[in-house]
Design an enzyme around this catalytic site. Sequence first.
Site, mmCIF file in Angstrom:
data_model
loop_
_atom_site.group_PDB
_atom_site.id
_atom_site.type_symbol
_atom_site.label_atom_id
_atom_site.label_comp_id
_atom_site.label_asym_id
_atom_site.label_seq_id
_atom_site.Cartn_x
_atom_site.Cartn_y
_atom_site.Cartn_z
ATOM 1 N N GLY A 270 0.810 -1.216 0.000
ATOM 2 C CA GLY A 270 0.000 0.000 0.000
ATOM 3 C C GLY A 270 0.838 1.259 0.000
ATOM 4 O O GLY A 270 0.468 2.269 -0.619
ATOM 5 N N ASP A 271 1.990 1.217 0.686
ATOM 6 C CA ASP A 271 2.887 2.372 0.687
ATOM 7 C C ASP A 271 3.494 2.564 -0.696
ATOM 8 O O ASP A 271 3.648 3.694 -1.169
ATOM 9 C CB ASP A 271 4.001 2.178 1.722
#
Length: 327
Positions: A270-271
């Site tokens: 997600g980062d």
Amino acid sequence: MENRRSSSPQVLTFGEAMAMFVADDQGDLSAIEHFHRRLAGADNNVAIGLSRLGFHVGWLSRIGTDSLGRFIQHALSAEGIDDRYLHTDTQHPTGLMFKERAEEGADPRAEYFRRGSAASYLSVDDASTIDFSSLTHLHATGITPALSESACQLTRHLMQQARAQGASISFDPNLRPSLWPSEDAMRDTLNALASHADWVLPGLAEGQLLTQQETPDAIADAYLARGAKAVVIKLGPEGSYYRGMLTGKLESFTVPGQPVAKVVDTVGAGDGFAVGLISALLDGLSPKQALNRGNLVGAQAVQVIGDMEGLPNRQQLQALEANHPDA
């Protein structure tokens, strides 16, 4: 601490960076004898990813005077992060965590030692020297406000000040339920913070929990009604969903995910997606191009051990995009 650059950062991220010890072998942590030390923290993963792509990124946090704090400072400096807002706390230790070696495609279990850490004492006072007029973008997550009430106040302050100065703001809820006193407190606080953001970036399950809506378009509408300009929902291997008005009119679409031959470690995906999306929007690309880049960078993150080791530099990104023309 010595400033690496004379000009103020154009992008600011903030939160808790931790030292992470990753098991060399699979199995329960109680049976592991050998670990490798790495850097962990969703907020600083994004800082590192954007710095590798050439953005002048500042990092606001607190570290202890211990060896782990020095490790974090050196690691961030080596990535070109501007550390002028990194404060040393003489009273509290640097947070750390231990992470299992994941089986292929599985989410690794982790144990955290962050209660009472230096970063949990972050407060509005730590932002007293920030030059908000130089900022073009602020990235925030829902982890920092979960650390303490003072860290939550800092998050709100930074988002309000950045918006007042005209900077764009991205907000990734990045839920950590174990850090909150209750699910209701988490939901109410993070939804209120999301109202200060331009781009809200939840995962599908996160959006469902926070808005109590089921479908991507209903989740997006909940945040658009709160003032967001765009909502991007991460769908995992299926890709990502966009609904917003960044082009001047309301648009909705889904962009398929990038195929991955072997998933090594899902932490940091997600980062990586946030790095791709934010960098593309700051580069002036269209929303569809931004989601494509987000999917592409997120796919790199899951193919390596570690949270940010797979994040590309600008040259590597250009090669990736050349090899994936649809992106």
